[in-house]
Design an enzyme around this catalytic site. Structure first.
Site, PDB file in Angstrom:
ATOM      1  CE  LYS A  22      -3.724  -0.332   2.492  1.00 31.22           C
ATOM      2  NZ  LYS A  22      -4.193  -0.613   3.860  1.00 31.22           N
ATOM      3  NE  ARG A  92      -5.220   3.461   3.974  1.00 36.00           N
ATOM      4  CZ  ARG A  92      -5.271   3.713   2.664  1.00 36.00           C
ATOM      5  NH1 ARG A  92      -4.619   4.751   2.145  1.00 36.00           N
ATOM      6  NH2 ARG A  92      -5.948   2.920   1.865  1.00 36.00           N
ATOM      7  N   GLY A 101      -8.221  -6.159   4.054  1.00 35.83           N
ATOM      8  CA  GLY A 101      -9.134  -6.257   5.185  1.00 35.83           C
ATOM      9  C   GLY A 101      -8.655  -7.131   6.330  1.00 35.83           C
ATOM     10  CG  MET A 103      -3.123  -7.170   9.215  1.00 33.25           C
ATOM     11  SD  MET A 103      -1.389  -6.980   8.864  1.00 33.25           S
ATOM     12  CE  MET A 103      -1.449  -6.323   7.223  1.00 33.25           C
ATOM     13  NE  ARG A 330      -6.352  -4.335  -3.237  1.00 33.89           N
ATOM     14  CZ  ARG A 330      -6.929  -4.134  -2.059  1.00 33.89           C
ATOM     15  NH1 ARG A 330      -6.211  -3.826  -1.019  1.00 33.89           N
ATOM     16  NH2 ARG A 330      -8.231  -4.238  -1.913  1.00 33.89           N
ATOM     17  CG  HIS A 446     -14.894  -9.573   3.772  1.00 32.81           C
ATOM     18  ND1 HIS A 446     -15.391 -10.798   4.149  1.00 32.81           N
ATOM     19  CD2 HIS A 446     -13.574  -9.595   4.035  1.00 32.81           C
ATOM     20  CE1 HIS A 446     -14.413 -11.520   4.651  1.00 32.81           C
ATOM     21  NE2 HIS A 446     -13.287 -10.810   4.599  1.00 32.81           N
ATOM     22  CB  SER A 755       6.963 -43.571 -15.006  1.00 34.45           C
ATOM     23  OG  SER A 755       5.927 -42.736 -14.532  1.00 34.45           O
ATOM     24  CB  CYS A 822       2.739 -41.615 -13.190  1.00 25.34           C
ATOM     25  SG  CYS A 822       3.579 -42.941 -12.334  1.00 25.34           S
ATOM     26  CE1 TYR A 842       5.005 -39.599 -18.184  1.00 27.85           C
ATOM     27  CE2 TYR A 842       6.867 -39.970 -19.647  1.00 27.85           C
ATOM     28  CZ  TYR A 842       5.952 -40.451 -18.729  1.00 27.85           C
ATOM     29  OH  TYR A 842       5.967 -41.758 -18.354  1.00 27.85           O
TER      30      TYR A 842
END
Ligand code: ADP
Ligand code: MG
Ligand code: MG
Length: 871
Positions: A22, A92, A101, A103, A330, A446, A755, A822, A842
């Site tokens: 902020k 703030r 929201g 804190m 933000r 909120h 694998s 896998c 993969y």
């Protein structure tokens, strides 16, 4: 000594770590010349100092911020604590990572009886002065003095009732003064503004440790050690009158991503009123009608900020007497759909590159393309409508509190949390809810913001719904009563509430999503396969972009009702002929199943794992089932009982399973191999291109592989000779015991692929039984004995080390082996980064994770490329 206090003109957006997100952005906006009320920031290292000193502010801090405060006074032309010309502050919080929201914020700091009277005189607006003052006492009491917040609202309600006032607008200056008098009987409140400021700074630091902040950090993987900065900023007032107000806006639509300015505004209201969702705001276009110049400036500003930050912004602003002030910007939180659309649009607009677009979409966001939606064809009567705050469809039993939500969800039921509004205190309930419905609040309340972030379907501002917590009812405008435990369905995309369970359709893709995935495919190196056994799952996987099957668990094909008895007969057989009879039947089934898979996966590899689970898993366990089976397969009950008994194991996970079955029952393996190759032959005859890869599970040494390879080869040669067709195939091993990993160099010459079965490998490396971790792993996580669940995110230190050893040593011995994953980890983004770094070929995951894995694999590569460019 490091500087602890920065003025808004002393930092930039790159100072997030030092000044918090902020604060850094307030500095950046100041530098851009935007109208930001001036102020200063106390740094995040100061917060850590505060905690280390046992919650004590550093000795010289007050001196330091008083110097900054003087400069703010000069700039603002008013003085803190001066009744004739008072300057008020907002105090703030602001961490390096956004925690909206979570804190505390304290507004209107610097008021007392004398200064409030001065403010009333100076502004010639006593109503505003005393409204601000009572808000301040309320917030200060709440946050700093930790008084019970409810009692203040309760006093207001009582007063209004006694004096026949319905809402805040009807409260006069005198009324508020009376409220203030009552408040002061409830709390002991410091009159000295400098004492107020110091206590507020401490309270903001302490708010880092509130339970809700903990929960939020845990959910979002935010380190506990960061701490928060404190922003001390000159107040501007949205509650000054009809040409004032407060709003929240997004530079693009955070729900669907459309490129249109989107926001909400409340006239004659402080910002807290918008965020709290206690009054339902107007769309920001209302500002265009009533204060066109302010709107024009706001519009220009939002466009400028988006361009400057090259990302969608979430703005907070206040208008005081027709003048615009920017209070925050933000990167805006957005739904999965919006994040994809915005990323793709911004590439089209030339604002960002493809690689950047890929990094903008979180793997979790991708899932929203894959989530269910209420089927429009099957909607029932809509009993209430609200704002489409977070998309998707959800059905569940109604609960009216977060606690109830947790309780009911624990019984395995899906719940819909119904609230007037939500606050950060409700997080734990929102986390377990399938859907959220609120009476009040807008798209930026909120409930809306949190639900979107969590990907939970939500409807807010559901006007006309009247909720009675005590009675456990929500009554719609049309008089329909929804009771606790009733089942309802939410359509978060349309904002519609329906009774009962309304069917949902499968999630649908979008053109932008396909474009983004195609970029991912261009940018990634890792291939993505799916774990699938049925043709339906395989088809789904292929549709979602799977480049083959990485794990076909053949035993799943035998659990089918029709087949299980053949399997059981085979296991219970007393001699070779009897066993062969059953094997012949099983071969037919297996061959058909494999053919179906080869058809779906035409041209792509299909890795088929030989029978893996302990045999007792196939046998009936209850007496009734045994009796029934005895009848069906014509075997004496005694035999079945004895066999079941003899197959019991003390440690089945370490028992008679995996390739050990092939060693003891080679005829089973031979049957499986013949089925696979016969199916491949038939596929070839159909003009298809099957690519079977036969995988040997749970290997511990090379002799096992040699012996089983012989059995496999024998089966393959027999079929090919008989059918006169040559089938391309590969033989490989699963790497899932620590011994296999540590001896991989010796296995290498015998295999074409390896694998990693990371589930079993994790289980055996930790000695944590996969099926029993539920009893202790939660405690391990809570006490931070493990960083994360090793069955979800690969443990790089030890399990990862085994992978490293296995890959490097086997590769050195025989280059060209194909490596895959896998286990569950194949679909986990953090683990995928590790697999990319390791140079595997993969990953294989469940079909619905395939798009997530495609994006994560691309991000893994882009991340490393970006780092390489930086250094
Ligand atoms: P959060 O981090 O929870 O968003 P903020 O610090 O942004 O908390 O504060 C909440 C609200 O308080 C803001 O949205 C804004 O409306 C109001 N606010 C904060 N600072 C000021 C200020 N200097 N003047 C007027 N209102 C403010
Ligand atoms: Mg804010
Ligand atoms: Mg295994």
């Amino acid at each position: 000594m490091a500087k602890r206090v920065y003025l808004f003109n002393e930092g930039s957006k790159d100072d997030r770590d030092l000044l918090g997100g902020k604060g850094a952005n307030l500095c950046e906006m100041t530098a851009l010349g935007l109208p930001v009320p001036f102020g200063f920031i106390i740094t995040t290292p100061t917060c850590r100092e505060f905690f280390e000193a046992g919650n004590k502010l550093p000795h010289l801090l007050e001196q330091e911020y008083r110097v900054a405060l003087d400069l703010v006074e000069k700039k603002m032309g008013a003085r803190f604590g001066d009744p004739e010309n008072p300057l008020l502050f907002s105090v703030r919080s602001g961490a390096p990572v956004s925690m909206p929201g979570m804190m505390n914020t304290i507004l209107n700091l610097g008021l007392n009886d004398e200064i409030a009277a001065g403010l009333a005189r100076k502004t010639d607006n006593p109503r505003f002065a005393y409204d601000s003052y009572r808000r301040f006492i309320q917030m200060f009491a709440n946050v700093v003095l930790e008084a019970d917040g409810e009692q203040f609202e309760h006093e207001i309600e009582k007063y209004k009732a006694a004096h026949g006032k319905r809402d805040d607008v009807e409260m006069s200056a005198g009324d508020w003064q009376e409220i203030i008098r009552i408040y002061k009987t409830l709390v002991d409140f410091p009159e000295d503004p400098f004492v107020q400021l110091k206590l507020a700074v401490e309270a903001v630091f302490l708010s880092w440790h509130t339970p809700r902040a903990y929960v939020y950090r845990e959910m979002n993987n935010i380190p506990e050690t960061l701490g928060t900065a404190v922003n001390v900023q000159a107040m501007v007032f949205g509650n000054f009158g009809d040409t004032s107000g407060s709003g929240v806006a997004f530079t693009r639509n955070p729900s669907n991503g459309e490129h249109s300015f989107f926001g909400e505004f409340l006239f004659n209201a402080a910002g807290e009123d918008v965020v709290a969702g206690t009054r339902t705001p107007l769309p920001v276009s209302a500002l265009q009608e009533r204060l066109p110049e302010v709107y024009a400036e706001l519009f220009r500003t939002q466009a400028q900020l988006e361009k400057h930050y090259r990302d969608m912004q979430d703005l907070e602003f206040t208008v005081q007497e027709g003048k615009l002030y920017m209070l925050q910007t933000r990167s805006g939180k957005r739904t999965g759909r919006a994040s994809v659309k915005i990323a793709v649009d911004m590439v089209r607009e030339g604002l960002i590159t493809e690689s950047e677009a890929l990094m903008r979409v979180s793997p979790e966001h991708v899932e929203s393309f894959l989530h269910p939606m209420v089927d429009p064809e099957q909607k029932t009567e809509i009993v209430a409508t609200g704002l489409p705050a977070s998309p998707g469809g959800a059905t569940g039993s109604v609960v009216f509190s977060a606690e109830e939500a947790v309780e009911v969800a624990a019984t395995g039921k899906s719940v819909i949390l119904v609230r007037r509004e939500t606050t950060p205190e409700d997080i734990h309930g929102m986390k377990v809810a399938a859907g959220i419905l609120t009476e009040l609040g807008g798209m930026t309340s909120h409930a809306a913001v949190v639900a979107r972030g969590m990907g939970v379907c939500a409807i807010t501002g559901c006007g006309g719904l009247s909720i009675d917590y005590a009675a456990g009812t929500a009554t719609t405008a049309g008089g329909v009563v929804i009771r606790r435990d009733d089942v309802i369905t939410l359509d978060g995309t349309a904002g519609e509430v329906m009774l009962g369970d309304v069917p949902k359709t499968e999630a649908s893709s979008s053109e932008d999503f396909q474009i983004l995935l195609s970029w991912a495919d261009e940018h990634r190196r890792l291939k993505v396969r799916a774990n699938a056994e049925t043709p339906e799952d395989a088809a789904k996987a292929r549709e979602l972009g799977a480049e083959g099957i990485g794990l076909c668990r053949t035993e799943h094909m035998f659990f089918d009702a029709e087949r299980i008895d053949q399997m059981r007969g085979m296991i219970l057989a007393e001699n070779r002929e009897e066993r062969q009879r059953y094997l012949d039947k099983l071969l037919k089934f297996q061959e058909e199943d494999m053919l179906a898979l080869f058809r779906v996966m035409d041209g792509l590899p299909v890795t088929v794992r030989l029978l893996d689970p302990p045999l007792h898993e196939f046998l009936p366990h209850s007496e009734d089932d045994m009796v029934a089976l005895a009848g069906r397969i014509n075997k004496p009950l005694e035999k079945i009982r004895a066999m079941t008994e003899s197959l019991k194991e003390v440690n089945p996970m370490l028992g008679f399973r995996g390739c050990r079955l092939s060693i003891v029952h080679p005829e089973v393996t031979e049957m499986q191999v013949k089925a696979i190759i016969s199916a491949a032959v038939r596929a070839i005859e159909e003009g298809l291109k099957p690519l079977p890869e036969i995988m040997i599970p749970l290997v511990v040494n090379v002799r096992e592989i040699r012996l089983i390879s012989e059995i496999i080869d024998r089966g393959i040669q027999a079929v090919m000779k008989e059918k006169h067709v040559s089938v391309p195939y590969k033989i490989g091993t699963m790497m899932e015991t620590p011994r296999a990993a540590l001896g991989a160099d010796r296995l290498a010459p015998e295999v074409e692929f390896m694998s990693f079965g990371t589930n079993d490998l994790t289980q055996m490396t930790y000695g944590f039984s996969r099926d029993d971790v539920g009893k202790f792993l939660p405690m391990y996580l809570e006490k931070k004995l493990v960083e994360s669940d090793p069955f979800v995110t690969l443990d790089q230190r030890a399990v990862g080390r085994l992978l490293e050893i296995a890959v490097s040593e086997s590769r050195a011995r025989k280059p060209g082996i194909k490596y895959g994953i896998c286990g569950e980890h194949g679909g986990d983004p953090r683990s995928i980064q590790f697999f990319h770094d390791l140079g595997l070929d993969y990953v294989s995951c469940s079909p619905f994770r395939v798009p997530v894995a495609r994006i994560a694999a691309a991000q893994a590569k882009v991340r490393r490329e970006t780092e390489a460019r930086r250094t």
